[in-house]
Design a protein around this motif. Structure first.
Motif, PDB file in Angstrom:
ATOM      1  N   SER A 164      -8.395  -0.377  17.630  1.00 11.65           N
ATOM      2  CA  SER A 164      -8.454  -0.728  16.193  1.00 11.65           C
ATOM      3  C   SER A 164      -9.252  -0.131  15.183  1.00 11.65           C
ATOM      4  O   SER A 164     -10.483   0.148  15.746  1.00 11.65           O
ATOM      5  CB  SER A 164      -8.273  -2.435  15.944  1.00 11.65           C
ATOM      6  OG  SER A 164      -9.636  -2.735  16.643  1.00 11.65           O
ATOM      7  N   ARG A 218      -0.939  -2.156   9.487  1.00 14.02           N
ATOM      8  CA  ARG A 218      -0.311  -1.126   9.065  1.00 14.02           C
ATOM      9  C   ARG A 218      -0.876   0.183   8.552  1.00 14.02           C
ATOM     10  O   ARG A 218      -0.928   1.379   8.962  1.00 14.02           O
ATOM     11  CB  ARG A 218       1.118  -1.393   8.028  1.00 14.02           C
ATOM     12  CG  ARG A 218       2.205  -0.336   8.091  1.00 14.02           C
ATOM     13  CD  ARG A 218       3.339  -0.806   7.429  1.00 14.02           C
ATOM     14  NE  ARG A 218       4.008  -2.020   8.250  1.00 14.02           N
ATOM     15  CZ  ARG A 218       4.334  -3.123   7.804  1.00 14.02           C
ATOM     16  NH1 ARG A 218       4.331  -3.305   6.596  1.00 14.02           N
ATOM     17  NH2 ARG A 218       5.007  -4.088   8.523  1.00 14.02           N
ATOM     18  N   ASN A 221      -2.783   1.625  11.457  1.00 14.94           N
ATOM     19  CA  ASN A 221      -1.959   2.379  12.369  1.00 14.94           C
ATOM     20  C   ASN A 221      -1.553   3.874  11.818  1.00 14.94           C
ATOM     21  O   ASN A 221      -1.682   4.857  12.354  1.00 14.94           O
ATOM     22  CB  ASN A 221      -0.595   1.630  12.549  1.00 14.94           C
ATOM     23  CG  ASN A 221      -1.012   0.280  13.224  1.00 14.94           C
ATOM     24  OD1 ASN A 221      -1.718   0.225  14.009  1.00 14.94           O
ATOM     25  ND2 ASN A 221       0.168  -0.575  13.253  1.00 14.94           N
TER      26      ASN A 221
END
Lengths: 1083, 85
Positions: free
Chosen positions: A984, A1038, A1041
């Motif tokens: 992450s 999002r 990502n």
């Protein structure tokens, strides 16, 4: 045999009493208001008076001599019934409207109330009906003789020493006359309806039918065995006669054979034009709707009464063996076969038939005599108090006269003819009225001279070719004239005129009489013109059904020069119809009309009163005479009919002004369409009205926005605006009335109207009549009022004039509406233009601001060895509140920042410009990130508070030598670092309030080591808060990502990719909020 | 169905033209050409041909007039209904 005589007389008397009873009962019922005559069956039965003893006896005689062609005399009327709905209804309406009393009245009225024409019709009717009446007298006396066995020609009355012998014929005539008088001339009624007479006639028709049918049934089913039996037997007995009688022969061997067409034609005209038929169908008609039933009931009656004629005739031939006295087979057969009761039935039937005819015929012709022969003489004398008595007795005398003339004819010619032929002479006579009648009803050009010439020529032809020859055998005409023509001129032979030989006398007469009649009627009508009176009547007659729709009051174009009171009219009327009748009539007329104490009626009502008097008198003395009486009365009073100048100041007596009206409308339309300026239109229109119609004052009032009526145009005696005390304000109630009802209000006589409403000042200004016309378009509310006044002519505002003014008002309403619409549109257009202009200006300003803002942001990122940077800002509106910047300190230090002012308006953009200005000097002083933020905060606090805005900011310093990033955050979104190997993203956070909340804030400074391959993303909340259709936020996860997939791309590409990702995510073209992105890549 | 037929027929009959047509037709039927056809002394069940022609034709024409009066009443009521708002 005396028994037979006494019995017969007794039965006759009883029967007569029965008739009287019925008549009296009917009369009584009418008086009490529950008339029994007012129904279609009685009406039909009364029309059946067409079947006189001519049908009863004559048909049988004709059937026995010439055969089945007798039927055509009844088929004609049956066929004619088809036309009744149109023809008869029209005649009845016209007659009721004009109080017509006889056929002479109708014809005379149509051709301009011509007395001559009426007199002509009367004289010819008297002559023509003579044979008819003679026929009835003959049958009654013959049947009486047959049934009573009394064969003497005269009755001897002995009274002591005296012995009077009275021919039975005269006795009969006298009795018939007395009956007729009792039924039809008891008093001088003003409607000529005699319910008693009609009830009697209807009853008699019923008796006729029952009688003949009864005799027929008896003969067919009792004496023989039915229809076929008679025919078969007759055929066996007289085969040649059978084929002769039961077919129609085209061979004109004797005067008795009449071609079918002639019979058809004659009977068709007879059913309409015989005076008794006209009387019963038209004058005595109570309700138009009765015609509907009569149209098929009457043919049915004819059907039934004729059904048994042939069997009776054939049976008679069988029984007596010859055609002698064939006319009376209906009586003789029962007598000879020993059934006196049936014979009595037949006798009564024949008696009914004859009596009915004589009564009605004599009464109606006597009315004609009175109206057209006697009255024109009497009218020359001044009316006296005993006139009503004179009139009624003249009528009775007329009845006597007619019946005795018939008797006279009977004496001379009665025994020479079969019954049918005598009847045919009458039919031929009344056919002469046909062209004038039909032409009068359907041909506009038919005129009086034409009618007079036509009828006269027709009658002369009839007289010469038919009537005279019928009397020839008795020395009235020399035989040589008959054979060779007068003075030896064979072309003028009465029975073969102009060489037309070989025809039976009936067709011969029919042809020539119609030829001359119709020919001269048409020629004279085409060559000569009608006069004024006639043309009026033509419109009345031919336009009568359409006139039903016009309900409005009818005002005259004429008026009386000197006022006559109602009492004077009443006195005049009472001289002719009796006082009580006159009173009743006047009372009925006054009804709801307005009269003052002296019995005066307003001036223009007088002409209506005059017309009413004429109409009432016409009921008793005929239309033409009534007109003459009233005219002479008025001239005695010194009052004449003056012609009023009509609205165009030309003298006209008829209402034919359509061409001028058209011109007026055209001119008005020109005025209205000439200009768009409403004021000019109104002024010009009033000018035009004043000049063209010779009005004195005219105003236009329009409603303004408050719905009040304001005088917009005033043209009259002076052109100054009218003062408060002007007399016009008295008209306010009328204006209100017009506004509420949207209907024209007319005062044709201010003197009269002032009794109800105060109009003193108006009258003082010598206004005599006025009208208020609403200005409106059809179906809409009124826009205003046109008020017009006249100082000279009262009664000016007649129906036509008002119609014209209303149409002008309508045109004006249209003009006003259009002009108002144009105004409104203009206003709208200017408003729109201004709004567009304003919009354009604002847009332009915004575009300028946008340009400036773009120039304030860094165009390219600075270059530093080892890192790559990129940034972009896309605002939601023209200008936004986002800001980012790069500051290159030295070769290895760079400052990055990203900031977001709350909102994305021009105000935010201005603050952002201020931030940039403040930042530049700060940067050079080499402070740390938190110090810069602190300084910014304190400097911007006042401005931000005043503007009520806040700034979030993230400030970072990067040292490429050490790889260290130090940063401070003022409430901004946490930038993300994407590091290889880490699942992450790393969020960078530091404590600090957003800028603009507190004047003095301490900001935390943090730092982090960046390694090769790191990608740092700064963003504003526009990115993270982008929502898709379901309302889901883009969200930090999002972003992370997405960043992970892109971290190998160059910085600018990463940024572009994010923008397209957001566009895809939201599905919208524009962004909901400003999105700014800064990317730092460590290479 | 019968009522519909009746109404249709009555509507047809209201035309002014149909009156004139029937009228003229009647005149034709009572004149030479047609009369000549039936103008023979044959008998139909003992009743002469012309006699039957006249009376049967007469009866039919009365019936037609009756239909016309029904048509008038029909249109009369229709007009009344139309007048009432």
């Amino acid at each position: 045999m005396n028994n037979g005589l006494a019995q017969t007389v007794l039965i006759t008397t009883l029967y007569t009493l029965l008739i009287f009873l019925i008549a009296w009962y009917a009369h009584h019922r009418k008086e009490t208001g529950r008339s029994i005559v007012d129904n279609p069956y009685i009406y039909t039965l009364s029309i059946a008076v067409y079947c006189t003893s001519w049908t009863f006896y004559g048909s049988v005689g004709k059937a026995a001599t010439t055969g089945i062609d007798f039927l055509l005399m009844h088929l004609g009327p049956s066929l004619m019934a088809f036309s009744w709905f149109f023809l008869l209804r029209r005649i009845i309406r016209i007659s009721k409207d004009n109080n017509i009393t006889s056929i002479a009245d109708l014809i005379s009225l149509r051709y301009g109330r011509s007395l001559w024409l009426g007199a002509l019709v009367t004289v010819f009717s008297v002559l023509g009906i003579m044979p008819g009446i003679a026929l009835q007298i003959k049958t009654v006396s013959t049947s009486f003789h047959l049934i009573s066995g009394f064969s003497a020609d005269s009755i001897r009355l002995s009274r002591g020493a005296y012995m009077v012998s009275v021919p039975s014929g005269i006795l009969l005539t006298l009795i018939l006359s007395i009956f007729s008088i009792i039924f039809g001339a008891r008093k001088l009624a003003s409607s000529e309806r005699h319910e008693g007479l009609i009830a009697a006639v209807a009853f008699e028709s019923l008796v006729k039918l029952i009688s003949l049918a009864g005799v027929g049934i008896f003969i067919t089913y009792f004496l023989h065995n039915g229809f076929s039996d008679i025919f078969i037997r007759f055929r066996e007995a007289h085969p040649t006669d059978f084929s002769r009688l039961l077919t129609i022969n085209a061979i004109h061997t004797s005067a008795d054979v009449i071609p079918p067409f002639t019979m058809l034609f004659l009977s068709m005209s007879a059913i309409m034009l015989l005076p008794r038929q006209f009387h019963v169908m038209v004058i005595e008609n109570i309700n138009e709707n009765h015609i509907n039933k009569a149209m098929w009931l009457f043919p049915l009656y004819l059907f039934l009464i004729n059904l048994f004629v042939m069997p009776i005739a054939l049976s008679g031939l069988l029984v007596t063996g010859s055609t002698a006295n064939a006319d009376f087979f209906a009586l003789n057969v029962p007598l000879l076969t020993g059934h006196p009761a049936i014979a009595m039935l037949a006798y009564l039937g024949g008696l009914s038939a004859a009596a009915g005819m004589v009564m009605v015929e004599s009464v109606t012709i006597s009315t004609m005599l009175l109206n057209y022969i006697f009255m024109p003489v009497i009218v020359r004398f001044t009316p006296r108090i005993w006139f009503p008595y004179l009139l009624i007795n003249l009528k009775r005398f007329g009845i006597f006269l007619i019946i005795f003339l018939g008797y006279f004819y009977y004496l001379i010619a009665g025994n020479a003819f079969t019954l049918v032929n005598m009847g045919m002479i009458s039919f031929s006579a009344v056919t002469q009225f046909m062209p004038a009648m039909l032409g009068g009803l359907y041909w506009r050009r038919g005129n009086r001279i034409g009618a007079i010439t036509g009828i006269s020529l027709g009658f002369i032809t009839w007289f010469y070719t038919l009537f005279l020859p019928s009397l020839a055998k008795f020395g009235w005409l020399q035989a040589s004239v008959l054979d060779n023509g007068p003075f030896g001129i064979s072309l003028l032979k009465p029975t073969a005129m102009f060489g037309l030989s070989g025809m039976d006398p009936w067709s011969h007469t029919l042809f020539w009489s119609m030829f001359f009649n119709v020919g001269s009627y048409i020629i004279c009508s085409i060559i000569l013109r009608q006069d004024e009176q006639e043309r009026d009547q033509v419109t009345k007659f031919i336009g009568t059904i359409e006139a039903e729709h016009r309900h409005r009051y009818h005002t005259e174009a004429r008026r009386l020069s000197k006022p006559v009171t109602i009492a004077q009219f009443a006195t005049l009327m009472s001289k002719f119809i009796g006082e009580s009748e006159a009173r009743q009539a006047i009372a009925g007329y006054i009804g709801d009309r307005y009269i003052d104490a002296a019995g005066n009626v307003s001036e223009f009502e007088l002409t209506n009163l005059k017309r009413f008097a004429e109409k009432t008198l016409a009921g008793s003395v005929g239309a033409a005479a009534a007109g003459a009486i009233v005219d002479s009365f008025l001239s005695d009073m010194g009052s004449r009919m003056e012609l009023v100048y009509d609205i165009f100041s030309t003298v006209r007596t008829s209402l034919d002004q359509s061409r001028e009206a058209l011109f007026v409308r055209l001119k008005a339309s020109e005025i209205i369409n000439r200009t768009l300026d409403l004021q000019i239109i109104m002024d010009d229109l009033l000018d035009f009205l004043l000049k063209e119609f010779k009005l004195d004052i005219a105003l236009i009032l329009l409603r303004d926005a408050d719905d009040k009526l304001i005088i917009k145009s005033y043209h009259g005696s002076s052109h100054n605006p009218i003062p408060e005390s002007h007399w016009f304000y008295e008209s306010k109630p009328f204006c209100d009335e017009v506004s509420t009802t949207n209907k024209t209000y007319v005062i044709n006589d201010t003197a009269l109207a002032s009794q109800a409403i105060e109009l003193n000042r108006t009258i003082a200004s010598s206004i005599v009549s006025c009208a208020y016309i609403p200005i409106l378009r059809e179906g809409e509310a009124s826009l205003g009022i046109i008020a017009v006044f006249s100082k000279t002519i009262s009664g000016l505002f007649a129906e036509e004039f008002i119609g014209l003014l209303e149409s002008l008002a309508g045109q004006l309403a249209q003009a006003i509406t259009i002009s108002r619409e144009i105004e409104a549109k203009e206003q709208e257009r200017t408003q729109k233009e201004q709004a567009l202009l304003l919009n354009a200006r604002i847009n332009r300003d915004m575009e300028i601001a946008q340009q400036i803002q773009i120039s304030l942001l860094p165009s390219t990122a600075p270059e530093l060895f080892g890192i790559e940077m990129g940034g972009r800002c896309i605002s939601a509106a023209h200008v936004g509140g986002d800001y980012y910047d790069f500051f290159l300190r030295d070769d290895h230090t760079v400052d990055l920042l990203i900031a977001d002012v709350s909102g994305h308006s021009v105000g935010a953009a201005l603050i952002m410009a201020e931030v940039r200005t403040l930042l530049r000097p700060q940067v050079n002083v080499a402070h740390s990130a938190c110090a810069i933020l602190k300084s910014l905060n304190s400097q911007l606090y006042d401005d931000l508070t005043r503007a009520e805005l806040f700034i979030t900011m993230f400030y970072a310093k990067y040292n490429s030598a050490t790889g260290r990033l130090s940063y401070a955050n003022a409430g901004h979104n946490h930038p993300l670092i994407c590091r290889e190997g880490e699942a992450s993203c790393i969020e960078l956070d530091a404590e600090g309030l957003i800028i603009g909340v507190k004047p003095s804030v301490i900001f935390e400074e943090c730092c982090i080591e960046l390694i090769k391959g790191d990608v740092l993303l700064f963003y504003t909340d526009g990115l993270i808060e982008a929502t898709n259709r379901e309302g889901e936020l883009f969200g930090a996860q999002r972003i992370c990502n997405h960043l992970k997939t892109l971290h190998h791309l160059p910085a600018q590409d990463i940024i572009d990719s994010f923008y397209s990702a957001v566009t895809t995510y939201t599905g919208l073209e524009a962004f909901q909020d400003d999105i700014s992105l800064v990317v730092l890549k460590i290479l | 169905m019968l009522k519909q037929l009746r109404l249709k027929l009555l509507n047809r009959l209201q035309l002014r033209e149909s009156w004139i047509i029937f009228f003229i037709f009647g005149i034709i039927l009572l004149n030479f050409p047609f009369l000549h056809i039936f103008n023979k002394s044959d008998t139909l069940f003992g009743i002469p041909l012309l006699f039957t022609y006249f009376f049967v034709g007469w009866g039919i024409s009365i019936f037609i007039i009756y239909l016309f009066t029904l048509a008038i009443e029909n249109s009369g009521t229709k007009q009344m209904e139309r007048r009432q708002p």
